[in-house]
Design a protein around this motif. Structure first.
Motif, short mmCIF file in Angstrom:
data_model
loop_
_atom_site.label_atom_id
_atom_site.label_comp_id
_atom_site.label_asym_id
_atom_site.label_seq_id
_atom_site.Cartn_x
_atom_site.Cartn_y
_atom_site.Cartn_z
N ALA A 46 0.98 -1.10 0.00
CA ALA A 46 -0.04 0.03 -0.14
C ALA A 46 0.88 1.28 -0.19
O ALA A 46 1.36 1.73 1.01
CB ALA A 46 -0.94 -0.05 1.18
N ASP A 67 -0.56 -1.38 -4.37
CA ASP A 67 -1.84 -1.03 -4.04
C ASP A 67 -2.02 0.59 -3.99
O ASP A 67 -1.31 1.23 -3.04
CB ASP A 67 -2.36 -1.45 -2.51
N ALA A 90 -7.67 1.10 -5.37
CA ALA A 90 -8.94 1.38 -4.49
C ALA A 90 -9.16 2.88 -4.35
O ALA A 90 -8.60 3.72 -4.78
CB ALA A 90 -8.41 0.78 -3.35
N ARG A 137 -15.50 -4.12 -3.87
CA ARG A 137 -14.96 -4.07 -2.41
C ARG A 137 -16.29 -4.19 -1.58
O ARG A 137 -17.38 -3.60 -1.53
CB ARG A 137 -14.51 -2.74 -2.10
N GLY A 189 -9.71 -2.84 8.05
CA GLY A 189 -9.22 -1.67 9.04
C GLY A 189 -7.67 -1.46 9.11
O GLY A 189 -7.04 -2.30 8.09
N SER A 190 -7.13 -0.97 9.85
CA SER A 190 -5.58 -0.80 10.09
C SER A 190 -5.02 -1.19 11.31
O SER A 190 -6.02 -0.91 12.28
CB SER A 190 -5.30 0.42 9.43
N GLY A 226 -5.37 -5.31 3.78
CA GLY A 226 -4.17 -5.09 4.70
C GLY A 226 -4.69 -5.08 5.97
O GLY A 226 -5.66 -5.52 6.49
N GLY A 227 -3.81 -4.17 6.76
CA GLY A 227 -4.34 -3.96 7.89
C GLY A 227 -3.57 -4.46 9.19
O GLY A 227 -4.03 -4.31 10.38
N GLY A 267 0.64 -2.24 4.13
CA GLY A 267 1.38 -1.25 4.23
C GLY A 267 2.11 -0.95 5.17
O GLY A 267 3.27 -1.28 5.66
C1 LIG Z 1 -4.63 1.80 3.61
C2 LIG Z 1 -5.28 0.65 2.84
C3 LIG Z 1 -4.39 -0.62 2.75
C4 LIG Z 1 -3.13 -0.63 3.64
O1 LIG Z 1 -3.67 -0.48 5.02
P1 LIG Z 1 -2.32 -1.01 6.17
O2 LIG Z 1 -3.37 -0.96 7.37
O3 LIG Z 1 -1.47 -0.05 6.05
O4 LIG Z 1 -2.00 -2.43 5.79
C5 LIG Z 1 -4.72 -1.64 2.35
N1 LIG Z 1 -5.94 -1.42 1.32
C6 LIG Z 1 -6.86 -0.47 1.28
C7 LIG Z 1 -7.75 -0.45 0.43
C8 LIG Z 1 -6.21 0.62 2.03
O5 LIG Z 1 -7.01 1.74 1.84
#
Ligand SMILES: *Cc1c(COP(=O)(O)O)cnc(C)c1O
Length: 384
Positions: A46, A67, A90, A137, A189-190, A226-227, A267
């Motif tokens: 990401a 991404d 995205a 999505r 989410g993250s 991710g997240g 990310g």
């Molecule tokens: C921000 C984002 C990610 C990455 O998220 P992380 O928490 O940094 O791994 C992945 N996919 C989408 C669609 C995002 O908006």
């Protein structure tokens, strides 16, 4: 991560600056490769987490894709040498220009977040004489157990399509001639540090796949987003997230159809720990119950504490005195410009250097020039 060598060298560099350990990034990517890519998984980085050239260079060399969430990010990824087939796009609000750019670039997939977006994409693609690969999505309605600002997979969230609306999409699909529905996409989410939300996600994905099959739609790929989180409290204790455990969740719980690809979008877990914000202490102000250490870095460089109540670990690089209690604050005219409150740190004096740790993701990329401040420079470990 830091020793006296770093402190010595940092003294000659203008603060504040972002410092990146390429060695740690390399070791992190090796883990992703060993436990994820080796299973045949497609891992997209990401790029919004950190888009520095030398970081992208390493990510590319490790075989990851990208991404993106904006047209400019696609442009950046292409100029960094990623191929269009490695790029997913995205974002809940893509402009017509960005959609056009993605089509012109022949990217791997548009991750679409609403039915209207798919209709607009169809129209723009038709006019351009192209067919767009689309991943829809979906909101799995999984509780991510993280800060509410970084939870994205619940029903009442601006992101994604509610699976209950899928039948509306299925009805429209035959008329959307420029849309090739190739996959489904999720991102719940993250900074998710527990595995349970990912197990829940995998199970929801299985049920949604069954639903697609009931409607005679075969999907080429499943993108679980991710997240995955990092350890902000102990960056030296856990410098690399447990990718083995993370990828094993999907290996164990996700039911993959023959020939189907699985995609990830990571990310923070890739770049979070390799970056630190290095700052100089400008002033010490003795309060009644605490002492304030006023830094030359603030929310303009690292907004996460102000935005998400995030607590980053702070190392004092140039003191080994007995500890005292501190509020570590920035110079900006906002009370939220505070990195930490009431933490014990070796006694700090004016001119000491501190490292605000785990600043590699959503740090430099979110910086601003509020108060007309200069942007912090970038320093890589092999430059000092
Ligand atoms: C921000 C984002 C990610 C990455 O998220 P992380 O928490 O940094 O791994 C992945 N996919 C989408 C669609 C995002 O908006």
């Amino acid at each position: 991560m830091f020793d006296s060598h770093h402190a010595e060298r940092f003294r000659s560099i203008k603060t504040p600056f972002f410092y990146y350990s390429l060695n740690l990034l390399e070791r992190t990517l090796e883990e992703v490769s060993k436990h994820g890519i080796s299973k045949g998984y497609h891992v997209h980085y990401a790029i919004k987490a950190n888009n520095n050239d030398r970081i992208l260079e390493r990510v590319k060399a490790a075989g990851l894709g990208i991404d993106c969430v904006s047209g400019k990010e696609i442009e950046k990824a292409l100029s960094a040498g990623f191929t269009p087939e490695q790029i997913a796009f995205a974002g809940v609000g893509k402009t017509d220009e960005e959609i056009q750019y993605g089509l012109d670039s022949d990217i791997f997939s548009f991750n679409c977040e609403s039915i209207q977006e798919i209709e607009v994409l169809n129209e723009i693609a038709e006019n351009a004489g192209k067919v767009a690969n689309v991943s829809v999505r979906l909101n799995p309605n999984v509780e991510a157990k993280t800060h509410k600002y970084i939870t994205t997979g619940l029903n009442e969230n601006k992101f994604g399509v509610n699976p209950e609306k899928l039948t509306i999409l299925f009805e429209k699909l035959p008329a959307l001639n420029a849309i090739n529905l190739t996959g489904i996409h999720f991102h719940i989410g993250s900074q998710i540090t527990e595995l349970q939300p990912f197990i829940d996600l995998a199970k929801k994905v299985n049920a949604i796949q069954d639903f697609f099959e009931d409607h005679d739609i075969q999907l080429n790929h499943v993108n679980v987003g991710g997240g995955y989180g990092i350890n902000y409290e102990q960056p030296d204790g856990e410098p690399i997230p447990d990718f083995e455990a993370f990828f094993n969740v999907f290996d164990k719980h996700l039911k993959i159809r023959d020939g189907q690809q699985v995609h990830f979008e990571l990310g923070r877990s890739i770049v979070g720990q390799c970056g630190s914000l290095i700052s100089k202490v400008l002033f010490i102000k003795e309060g009644i119950t605490t002492n304030f250490a006023v830094l030359d870095a603030g929310m303009t460089e690292l907004i996460r504490p102000a935005l998400y109540q995030a607590a980053h670990s702070v190392d004092v690089l140039t003191s080994s005195m007995p500890e005292k209690k501190y509020d570590v604050v920035g110079p900006i005219c906002e009370s939220s410009d505070t990195f930490r409150t009431g933490i014990d740190l070796p006694e700090i004096k004016r001119g000491d250097l501190v490292a605000i740790r785990s600043a590699g993701a959503y740090g430099q990329v979110m910086s601003s020039d509020f108060n007309l401040r200069e942007r912090a420079k970038t320093v890589y470990s092999d430059e000092i």
